[in-house]
Write an enzyme that holds these catalytic residues in place. Structure first.
Site, PDB file in Angstrom:
ATOM      1  CB  CYS A  67      -0.915   0.005   1.227  1.00  0.00           C
ATOM      2  SG  CYS A  67      -2.244  -1.228   1.129  1.00  0.00           S
ATOM      3  CB  CYS A 107      -4.225  -0.896  -1.209  1.00  0.00           C
ATOM      4  SG  CYS A 107      -2.606  -1.569  -0.775  1.00  0.00           S
TER       5      CYS A 107
END
Length: 305
Positions: free
Chosen positions: A121, A202
């Site tokens: 992420c 993400c």
């Protein structure tokens, strides 16, 4: 008299049958002779050498395998369980001996299944018209990854491939451009890889665009504008940060308040993303100035040191 007529008909049939047999023998001999004369010569497709783009990269297998082993053994040893030989075979089977204008997403699915891996992420960096700058930045800052920094993108970056229905099954002379046929091997590959890269993103994602492009920094026809932006998952991505970079000494055709950036923001807002935009993101601009230290655009960078 009827007997004589019957005999004549029999003779005619016999002559006809003999003629047919002789014709068949001649045809068989012609085929055998042609086979002997062309023995060992590969069949050449009518399409061979007629496409407008460069052909398959020489020693493609060695290039792909070398990059794969380098990636999973040296750069990211945590991916050492990837089978590079199977990955190469999956890529080869996706295009070899196939019409280079008739490639489908199903052809590449086994390859994507073998080579995919998680993307941490906050590390995804998308780009459009900033190819060189984006990759110079990820090389100097390991906190970000472009598609070309993933295993799939790393193996395929700057190489070309396409097949041909005739032997040897790979066209090393030329491959079709997207303008010639959209379903060509490299176009389909990069569309699928881009889609997978976007789906894996993400946290906060970054987008590096070129504000010196006269037609506008954001283009709906680009891979980012047509594929990646629509495959970002609002449930996984918390924000999109736009870095609008201008070429050193180049025109400043668009800023964060420009028409194409407004269109991009509108698309992202409709999909419930939080958006920020920054003109000439400082860390990237400093990298530009490394290559242009004496330019007037870089004086603030020089003074800062």
């Amino acid at each position: 008299m009827p007997f004589q007529q019957g005999s004549a008909r029999t003779r005619q049939r016999t002559v006809l049958l003999v003629g047919i047999v002789v014709l068949l023998v001649v045809l068989v001999l012609a085929v055998v002779l042609a086979s002997v004369l062309t023995h060992g010569k590969p069949e050449v497709s009518p399409k061979m050498m007629k496409w407008k783009d460069r052909g398959t990269t020489k020693n493609l297998q060695e290039v792909i395998l070398g990059r794969c082993y380098s990636y999973v053994m040296a750069r990211y040893p945590e991916l050492g369980d990837k089978d590079c030989l199977k990955i190469w075979e999956s890529l080869k089977h996706a295009f070899i001996y196939k019409n280079p204008c008739n490639i489908t997403s199903e052809d590449y699915q086994p390859l994507l299944d073998l080579a995919s891996h998680p993307i941490p992420c906050n590390k995804s960096l998308f780009w459009s018209k900033t190819n060189d700058l984006a990759h110079r930045y990820t090389k100097s800052n390991q906190n970000f990854l472009t598609l070309e920094d993933t295993l799939l993108g790393y193996m395929a970056d700057r190489v070309s491939w396409c097949g041909d229905p005739s032997a040897p099954g790979i066209n090393y002379e030329s491959c079709p451009k997207r303008s010639e046929c959209e379903s060509n091997p490299t176009s389909v590959f990069w569309k699928m890889a881009s889609k997978m890269f976007a789906e894996a993103a993400c946290g906060v994602v970054q987008v590096m665009l070129n504000g010196s492009v006269e037609a506008g920094a954001f283009r709906s026809s680009s891979i980012f504008g047509s594929i990646e932006i629509f495959n970002l998952n609002p449930d996984k991505v918390s924000a999109v940060h736009i870095w609008l970079m201008h070429d050193i000494g180049g025109p400043q055709s668009e800023s964060c308040s420009g028409h194409s950036i407004k269109r991009l923001k509108s698309i992202l807002e409709e999909r419930n993303f939080t958006i920020t935009c920054e003109d000439n993101y400082r860390p990237v601009q400093l990298l530009q100035c490394v290559h242009n230290p004496d330019h007037t655009d870089c004086r603030p960078c020089t003074n800062a040191t």
